[in-house]
Design a protein around this motif. Sequence first.
Motif, PDB file in Angstrom:
ATOM      1  N   ILE A   1      -3.148 -39.719  22.858  1.00  0.00           N
ATOM      2  CA  ILE A   1      -2.442 -40.656  23.480  1.00  0.00           C
ATOM      3  C   ILE A   1      -3.464 -41.852  23.820  1.00  0.00           C
ATOM      4  O   ILE A   1      -3.251 -42.984  23.663  1.00  0.00           O
ATOM      5  N   ASN A   2      -4.731 -41.648  24.323  1.00  0.00           N
ATOM      6  CA  ASN A   2      -5.646 -42.590  24.384  1.00  0.00           C
ATOM      7  C   ASN A   2      -5.938 -43.414  23.199  1.00  0.00           C
ATOM      8  O   ASN A   2      -6.329 -44.656  23.079  1.00  0.00           O
ATOM      9  N   GLN A   3      -6.475 -42.596  22.232  1.00  0.00           N
ATOM     10  CA  GLN A   3      -6.519 -43.290  20.700  1.00  0.00           C
ATOM     11  C   GLN A   3      -5.378 -44.233  20.465  1.00  0.00           C
ATOM     12  O   GLN A   3      -5.747 -45.183  19.887  1.00  0.00           O
ATOM     13  N   ASN A   4      -4.148 -43.605  20.835  1.00  0.00           N
ATOM     14  CA  ASN A   4      -3.198 -44.535  20.058  1.00  0.00           C
ATOM     15  C   ASN A   4      -2.677 -45.719  21.051  1.00  0.00           C
ATOM     16  O   ASN A   4      -2.266 -46.616  20.763  1.00  0.00           O
ATOM     17  N   LYS A   5      -3.246 -45.581  22.444  1.00  0.00           N
ATOM     18  CA  LYS A   5      -3.058 -46.583  23.224  1.00  0.00           C
ATOM     19  C   LYS A   5      -4.048 -47.800  22.761  1.00  0.00           C
ATOM     20  O   LYS A   5      -3.635 -49.011  22.669  1.00  0.00           O
ATOM     21  N   MET A   6      -5.227 -47.485  22.334  1.00  0.00           N
ATOM     22  CA  MET A   6      -6.127 -48.560  21.808  1.00  0.00           C
ATOM     23  C   MET A   6      -5.611 -48.915  20.542  1.00  0.00           C
ATOM     24  O   MET A   6      -5.637 -50.191  20.429  1.00  0.00           O
ATOM     25  N   ASN A   7      -5.421 -48.207  19.517  1.00  0.00           N
ATOM     26  CA  ASN A   7      -4.645 -48.813  18.195  1.00  0.00           C
ATOM     27  C   ASN A   7      -3.495 -49.660  18.463  1.00  0.00           C
ATOM     28  O   ASN A   7      -3.228 -50.687  17.941  1.00  0.00           O
ATOM     29  N   SER A   8      -2.509 -49.061  19.508  1.00  0.00           N
ATOM     30  CA  SER A   8      -1.307 -49.955  19.620  1.00  0.00           C
ATOM     31  C   SER A   8      -1.664 -51.318  20.437  1.00  0.00           C
ATOM     32  O   SER A   8      -0.834 -52.406  20.419  1.00  0.00           O
ATOM     33  N   ALA A   9      -2.485 -51.347  21.397  1.00  0.00           N
ATOM     34  CA  ALA A   9      -3.086 -52.744  21.941  1.00  0.00           C
ATOM     35  C   ALA A   9      -3.557 -53.452  20.879  1.00  0.00           C
ATOM     36  O   ALA A   9      -3.256 -54.578  21.123  1.00  0.00           O
ATOM     37  N   ILE A  10      -4.416 -53.162  19.957  1.00  0.00           N
ATOM     38  CA  ILE A  10      -4.750 -53.819  18.897  1.00  0.00           C
ATOM     39  C   ILE A  10      -3.846 -54.385  18.101  1.00  0.00           C
ATOM     40  O   ILE A  10      -3.788 -55.610  17.761  1.00  0.00           O
ATOM     41  N   ASN A  11      -2.883 -53.411  17.839  1.00  0.00           N
ATOM     42  CA  ASN A  11      -1.656 -53.944  16.828  1.00  0.00           C
ATOM     43  C   ASN A  11      -0.800 -54.867  17.639  1.00  0.00           C
ATOM     44  O   ASN A  11      -0.401 -55.817  17.081  1.00  0.00           O
ATOM     45  N   TYR A  12      -0.759 -54.778  18.990  1.00  0.00           N
ATOM     46  CA  TYR A  12       0.092 -55.439  19.861  1.00  0.00           C
ATOM     47  C   TYR A  12      -0.373 -57.110  19.830  1.00  0.00           C
ATOM     48  O   TYR A  12       0.212 -58.023  19.713  1.00  0.00           O
ATOM     49  N   PHE A  13      -1.899 -57.127  19.885  1.00  0.00           N
ATOM     50  CA  PHE A  13      -2.400 -58.398  19.941  1.00  0.00           C
ATOM     51  C   PHE A  13      -2.601 -59.492  18.632  1.00  0.00           C
ATOM     52  O   PHE A  13      -2.735 -60.428  18.390  1.00  0.00           O
ATOM     53  N   THR A  14      -2.679 -58.313  17.512  1.00  0.00           N
ATOM     54  CA  THR A  14      -2.913 -58.823  16.035  1.00  0.00           C
ATOM     55  C   THR A  14      -1.757 -59.076  15.174  1.00  0.00           C
ATOM     56  O   THR A  14      -1.864 -59.189  14.131  1.00  0.00           O
ATOM     57  N   ARG A  15      -0.473 -58.173  15.706  1.00  0.00           N
ATOM     58  CA  ARG A  15       0.439 -57.966  14.858  1.00  0.00           C
ATOM     59  C   ARG A  15       1.106 -59.662  14.156  1.00  0.00           C
ATOM     60  O   ARG A  15       1.758 -59.446  13.019  1.00  0.00           O
ATOM     61  N   PHE A  16       0.820 -60.579  14.885  1.00  0.00           N
ATOM     62  CA  PHE A  16       1.349 -61.800  14.493  1.00  0.00           C
ATOM     63  C   PHE A  16       0.163 -62.414  13.376  1.00  0.00           C
ATOM     64  O   PHE A  16       0.719 -63.360  12.646  1.00  0.00           O
ATOM     65  N   VAL A  17      -0.990 -62.031  13.314  1.00  0.00           N
ATOM     66  CA  VAL A  17      -1.884 -62.394  12.309  1.00  0.00           C
ATOM     67  C   VAL A  17      -2.126 -61.564  11.277  1.00  0.00           C
ATOM     68  O   VAL A  17      -2.755 -61.973  10.287  1.00  0.00           O
ATOM     69  N   THR A  18      -1.850 -60.282  11.262  1.00  0.00           N
ATOM     70  CA  THR A  18      -2.317 -59.402  10.203  1.00  0.00           C
ATOM     71  C   THR A  18      -0.883 -59.506   9.303  1.00  0.00           C
ATOM     72  O   THR A  18       0.228 -59.747   9.704  1.00  0.00           O
ATOM     73  N   PRO A  19      -1.366 -59.476   7.914  1.00  0.00           N
ATOM     74  CA  PRO A  19      -0.436 -59.775   6.921  1.00  0.00           C
ATOM     75  C   PRO A  19       0.867 -58.522   6.931  1.00  0.00           C
ATOM     76  O   PRO A  19       1.723 -59.039   6.552  1.00  0.00           O
ATOM     77  N   LYS A  20       0.534 -57.504   7.465  1.00  0.00           N
ATOM     78  CA  LYS A  20       1.207 -56.341   6.974  1.00  0.00           C
ATOM     79  C   LYS A  20       1.878 -55.727   8.105  1.00  0.00           C
ATOM     80  O   LYS A  20       0.966 -55.130   9.064  1.00  0.00           O
TER      81      LYS A  20
END
Lengths: 251, 116
Positions: free
Chosen positions: A228-247
């Motif tokens: 869960i902790n690993q995925n909180k990290m991944n999800s947080a990165i995705n949360y903040f970068t989702r508008f700038v990452t192409p995919k």
Amino acid sequence: MTDTEKVIEIQVLRYRPEQETEPVLQSFKVPFTDDMSVLQGLQYIKDYLDGTVSFRWSCRMAICGSCGMMIDGKPKLSCKTFLREYYPAGLRIEALAHMPIERDLIVDAGDFITKLESIKPYIIPKEPRTLEQGEYLQTPQQRDMYEQFSSCINCMLCYAACPQYGLDKTFTGPGVLALMHRYNADSRDGASAERMDLGYAHEGFWGCTAVGYCSVVCPKGVDPANAINQNKMNSAINYFTRFVTPKGGTK
Amino acid sequence: MKRSNEPIFWSLFGAGGMLAALIGPALVLITGIAVPLGILFPADTMSYAHMLAFAQSWIGKILLLAVIALFMWHAAHRIAILLHDFGVHAVTVVKVVCYGLAFAGTVIAAWTLLGL
């Protein structure tokens, strides 16, 4: 047999819907030897003292995940717990916490099963392959990414341990989230994006309040709190970068 | 499913936790034990003049703000989820109070540091 026979008091939580409105404890005196598990104690009760005591079990060797119950208030597999640890004080056996009791020590696992099915707990290949292309190859490093999480036996001890699941049944819960990570982290799998729709939600990884008791009670050494902790990290990165990452990932 | 906004608070919590784990004990040792006892550092290390000069430099301002604000956000989140696990179910009230205090602390710290 040189072992002098000892007798231990086992209190069993009984719930027979046709005769009780709420669960009650019933006490049994069970003779035991040092090599007897709590499950064997229950089997003694069923065979010799009261044939109506109901509980689930199958393999007797901590691989089927059927015999989880609360033993002196802690979620444990009864086949992997020994009566001698509770002698002479005796012990109390109850149905797994946080789940509705169907009868005696048998709980309704429906909610867990529905959640397990909802995360598609199987490998969904990235692209279709023909037989000629052969098997999917995986390096030891790629295997290490998910291996410990694949040891889950669906015994639900972590659900009985999780205070958040006890408070909020919409929470997906430790075991299923660890399995979601298990498939997402598998190099052969390509369905991470569709699973993470749930993962990114409050019902998914974010519902966890980081207590960590799930990882303590797991009889198979799985560490759901870590998944869960690993995925909180991944999800947080995705949360903040989702508008700038192409995919992907944007909702 | 609706994406959770928890990453905002969790990131502040995580950053604060990381900072607390890495430099918290060192800060306690330096500011609470070593300097007052006059060991390892000169006795005037934490004199008003030194501390003011530190807080007036930009690097000092940033470090002080990071330590004060992130520690508070870490504590706020930890207290909020702990209260939830202990059965306090007024989720909105708890969150407003905890995160509100951290936010107020951040603003006051930033304001004060900028004014020095």
